[in-house]
Write a protein that holds these residues in place. Structure first.
Motif, mmCIF file in Angstrom:
data_model
loop_
_atom_site.group_PDB
_atom_site.id
_atom_site.type_symbol
_atom_site.label_atom_id
_atom_site.label_comp_id
_atom_site.label_asym_id
_atom_site.label_seq_id
_atom_site.Cartn_x
_atom_site.Cartn_y
_atom_site.Cartn_z
ATOM 1 N N HIS A 17 0.830 -1.197 0.000
ATOM 2 C CA HIS A 17 0.000 0.000 0.000
ATOM 3 C C HIS A 17 0.868 1.251 0.000
ATOM 4 O O HIS A 17 2.099 1.173 0.092
ATOM 5 C CB HIS A 17 -0.981 -0.010 1.176
ATOM 6 C CG HIS A 17 -0.325 0.093 2.525
ATOM 7 N ND1 HIS A 17 0.275 -0.975 3.151
ATOM 8 C CD2 HIS A 17 -0.162 1.137 3.380
ATOM 9 C CE1 HIS A 17 0.752 -0.593 4.316
ATOM 10 N NE2 HIS A 17 0.507 0.690 4.489
ATOM 11 N N HIS B 117 0.717 5.703 1.122
ATOM 12 C CA HIS B 117 -0.007 6.792 1.774
ATOM 13 C C HIS B 117 0.244 8.100 1.022
ATOM 14 O O HIS B 117 1.369 8.350 0.589
ATOM 15 C CB HIS B 117 0.457 6.958 3.218
ATOM 16 C CG HIS B 117 0.369 5.689 4.000
ATOM 17 N ND1 HIS B 117 -0.821 5.076 4.282
ATOM 18 C CD2 HIS B 117 1.330 4.906 4.541
ATOM 19 C CE1 HIS B 117 -0.592 3.979 4.978
ATOM 20 N NE2 HIS B 117 0.703 3.848 5.139
ATOM 21 N N GLU C 35 5.184 7.887 7.554
ATOM 22 C CA GLU C 35 5.220 7.089 8.774
ATOM 23 C C GLU C 35 6.630 6.565 9.007
ATOM 24 O O GLU C 35 7.511 6.678 8.150
ATOM 25 C CB GLU C 35 4.216 5.930 8.703
ATOM 26 C CG GLU C 35 4.505 4.900 7.639
ATOM 27 C CD GLU C 35 3.361 3.877 7.492
ATOM 28 O OE1 GLU C 35 2.189 4.245 7.686
ATOM 29 O OE2 GLU C 35 3.654 2.714 7.177
ATOM 30 N N HIS D 127 4.800 0.148 0.180
ATOM 31 C CA HIS D 127 5.419 -0.645 1.235
ATOM 32 C C HIS D 127 4.472 -1.719 1.740
ATOM 33 O O HIS D 127 3.250 -1.608 1.605
ATOM 34 C CB HIS D 127 5.870 0.248 2.398
ATOM 35 C CG HIS D 127 4.773 1.034 3.037
ATOM 36 N ND1 HIS D 127 4.281 2.190 2.477
ATOM 37 C CD2 HIS D 127 4.053 0.840 4.171
ATOM 38 C CE1 HIS D 127 3.321 2.679 3.252
ATOM 39 N NE2 HIS D 127 3.146 1.864 4.287
ATOM 40 N N GLU E 79 4.788 2.250 15.508
ATOM 41 C CA GLU E 79 4.662 3.058 14.301
ATOM 42 C C GLU E 79 4.310 4.478 14.708
ATOM 43 O O GLU E 79 3.429 4.677 15.540
ATOM 44 C CB GLU E 79 3.556 2.457 13.431
ATOM 45 C CG GLU E 79 3.409 3.054 12.067
ATOM 46 C CD GLU E 79 2.409 2.271 11.212
ATOM 47 O OE1 GLU E 79 2.763 1.901 10.097
ATOM 48 O OE2 GLU E 79 1.278 2.017 11.681
HETATM 49 ZN ZN LIG Z 1 1.680 2.120 5.741
#
Ligand SMILES: [Zn+2]
Length: 314
Positions: free
Chosen positions: A96, A98, A116, A177, A187
């Protein structure tokens, strides 16, 4: 006492955990709840109010902060600016991406994207993350992979990056990622829940495009090749847990007994040992797996004992 010891906050997800959060936090096992959103004022995309943290007394953190922002956040901030999670990958997560701040501003009515970073707490010996494409990928090729769910081809085009406990890796918005299975991590991210799923077969419906349609959503993907040198620059060093490129998004520090924690809103995740957290108004015992919320009003604090913690903040 100003510091809040947080109860766990484990919203539903679409993948499996492996019981690591229960072991780490010493809480009852919820096998289908492999994340703990720590001190969250962020809701799951399209699923509000799921995601919001409550304090131990049941009050919703977002409402408590809104009632007294200066006490919680200090004079320089108007929001927490950060979302922290524990994540227990009991299977490989889907590939996915972001969106970054400019895409989120243009299409998602948010000042924040979702850069992130991961601080690995535990990992099986052969654990990997998939991070970026190893070669340039054309827009049409990516769109074809996603539409036909050619996930083997997609994954084969990514870099497989080995990870071990103690590693810290920045994952910039836009970079494809997937966290591999057998990993427990902390995270830290911008405070949104914006994910574009390149891979959804086996994980859920084909709606991982944030309501934008895949034609538009895939425009946030970094399709450029990421070679070894660029990937290495995403890792922290002995001097700092995360590389400088993380600083405009969030801060993360690893702390040990004896270290001072500077004043400011933040989340503390105790990752090893036990000890005490002390300050002008605070004195509490802490141990591995505890998650704590530090308001600005706590002032400077000190860790004591044989303990290791990660402090996360905007
Ligand atoms: Zn992610």
């Amino acid at each position: 006492m100003t510091v809040e010891v947080l109860p766990s906050n484990q919203p539903e997800t679409f993948y499996r955990g492996a019981g690591r959060i229960a072991e780490f936090r010493n809480v009852p096992a919820l096998p289908d709840r492999p994340e703990d959103w720590v001190g969250s004022v962020t809701t799951r995309f399209g699923r509000a109010p799921s995601g919001l943290s409550a304090l131990a007394d049941g009050r919703v953190l977002a409402e408590v902060i809104a009632a007294d922002p200066a006490w919680w956040l200090g004079p320089a901030r108007t929001d927490t600016g950060v979302l922290v999670k524990l994540l227990d990958a009991g299977q490989r997560l889907p590939l996915h991406v972001h969106p970054d701040r400019s895409f989120a501003h243009a299409h998602l009515a948010s000042p924040y994207g979702k850069t992130e970073a991961w601080v690995i707490v535990a990992a099986r010996p052969d654990a990997v993350v998939h991070l970026g494409f190893a070669r340039d990928v054309e827009a049409a090729e990516l769109a074809g992979w996603v539409a036909a769910q050619k996930t083997d081809e997609m994954l084969a085009a990514t870099n497989r990056v080995p990870v071990a406990a103690g590693d810290a890796i920045l994952c910039p918005a836009g970079l494809p990622h997937a966290i591999g299975d057998g990993i427990l991590l902390v995270e830290v991210q911008e405070p949104t829940d914006f994910s574009v799923l390149l891979e959804y077969a086996g994980f859920g419906p084909a709606d991982g495009h944030l309501g934008l349609g895949y034609d538009l959503a895939l425009q946030c993907v970094d399709r450029a090749a990421w070679g070894p040198a660029r990937l290495e620059a995403l890792r922290g060093s002995a001097a700092r847990l995360l590389p400088e490129a993380a600083d405009e998004f969030f801060g993360a520090r690893r702390l040990y007994g004896g270290d001072e924690i500077f004043a400011g809103f933040g989340v503390l995740v105790v990752v090893a040992g036990e000890g005490r957290l002390t300050g002008e108004s605070d004195d509490l015992s802490i141990r591995r797996g505890d998650t704590l919320l530090i308001p600005y009003a706590a002032g400077p604090l000190r860790l004591q004992g044989r303990v290791e913690a990660i402090r996360l903040s905007a």
